[in-house]
Design a protein around this motif. Structure first.
Motif: not given
Length: 387
Positions: A54, A84-85, A88-89, A91-92, A284-285, A288, A322, A326
């Protein structure tokens, strides 16, 4: 030879400037130090490797991307938010493709208390509804009371409009009342919901945020906005400008609806991923999703104020992905989290009222003569760049 172009002319602003070489050297030194530090780290190697990946991705994004919507406090800050976004996308997406057990175990690498088993019974807020000093003090002294207030302060920095914030506030309280049989955490006393939540936390938080917006930035006039490219009105009218264009009206509806949806998804994720309320993953959520919103919503407003059209910017596209991922992840993992008859516990009247409200909104959007309305005199055109 005349048709040969320099490499810099086709990089699309992605190349390194002279001033970036020093930043590149500093970044390389920091990465080398981190690699040396984590080489002897006794913690989880998975967390270590993901963290370093990251950092590398964010560093590359900061150094190479040059198009920034915000410049304060520094463009690099918002490039890190964008990077970071994106991570995170990704990771989702990975979690959505995994079986439920493995998707939850990913969180266990960050917080050992998360993803193992169903979250323990959270504190009930509707057990003692007697309006006494002790019952009120018990809720006010809860850490989540302060978190609620700070949340609405942060939303005010994003939406920058009192009318939008109040509509979102009432909408979410109605959503809480509607799904409290599925999410017991929403089961609150009437005075807790409408007095402490709406008139204290929401009101105080949004007013503090709006004060700072009026002092240091530019408020958003979603309802009474005349696009910069629109012709000035020649006839007086008292119709709000968001009723003069169907696209403008749908943009306002989108901005209003996305806020309560994100809040609801946050509680759903916490339930289906077995995340305790005190886990740092909750914070964290929120970061993000919240930090990209500080850019994504102003991007929409800037385009609307300049051209009158609905456009989602680069950060907004990632943010929308995102939110959808989610929501999809929550839906996928809900089958083994909530009882099979969970939706059946929602009163029929509640479902009918929400359906009726949606149909009325759709009918109004189709039938209302937007093109025939006149703009409000005195509406102002705003800049394409938002403070």
């Amino acid at each position: 030879m005349r048709n040969i172009r320099w490499v810099g002319s086709v990089t699309g602003g992605m190349g390194l400037r002279n001033s970036s070489w020093a930043a590149s050297a500093i970044t390389g030194a920091v990465l080398s130090s981190l690699l040396w530090y984590f080489g002897d780290w006794t913690g989880s190697r998975v967390v270590c490797s993901l963290f370093m990946a990251s950092v590398v991705f964010s560093s590359i994004w900061v150094l190479l991307v040059r198009e920034d919507f915000f410049c304060w406090p520094h463009p690099a800050v918002w490039r890190v938010v964008m990077a970071s976004s994106i991570l995170y996308s990704m990771l989702l997406t990975c979690m959505f493709c995994l079986p439920p057990e493995q998707a939850r175990m990913i969180l266990n690498f960050v917080d050992p208390s998360a993803g193992v088993s169903a979250a323990p019974h959270e504190k009930g807020y509707g057990e003692n509804c007697a309006l006494t000093f002790d019952s009120i003090s018990d809720i006010v002294n809860d850490i989540f009371f302060l978190a609620h207030l700070l949340g609405w302060y942060f939303k005010a920095l994003i939406m920058r409009n009192r009318g939008v914030l109040w509509i979102q506030s009432i909408m979410f309280e109605l959503i809480e009342e509607s799904v409290k049989s599925v999410l017991p955490n929403f089961n609150e006393c009437w005075w807790d919901r409408w007095l402490l939540d709406v008139l204290v936390c929401n009101f105080v938080g949004m007013e503090i945020g709006l004060f700072l917006v009026n002092r240091f930035a530019e408020p958003f006039n979603w309802f009474m906005l005349t696009p910069a490219k629109a012709n000035p009105p020649h006839e007086e009218s008292h119709v709000p400008s968001f009723l003069t264009s169907r696209e403008h009206f749908l943009t306002v509806c989108f901005v209003i609806g996305i806020g309560p949806l994100v809040d609801l998804i946050n509680f759903l994720l916490k339930a289906v991923l077995f995340i305790p309320a005190e886990s740092p993953l909750v914070v964290y959520n929120l970061l993000l999703v919240g930090l990209p919103s500080l850019v994504g919503i102003p991007e929409i407003y800037a385009t609307l104020s300049e051209s009158g059209h609905f456009r989602i910017g680069r950060q907004g596209v990632v943010l929308l992905y995102i939110v959808l991922m989610e929501l999809a992840l929550s839906w996928k993992l809900s089958s083994d989290t909530f009882p099979a008859d969970g939706l059946q516990t929602i009163p029929v009247v509640t479902g009918v009222l929400w359906t009726l409200a949606f149909l009325l909104l759709v009918g109004f959007t189709v039938i209302f003569p937007f093109g025939r309305s006149k703009l409000v005199p005195g509406s102002f055109a705003t800049k394409s760049k938002v403070s």
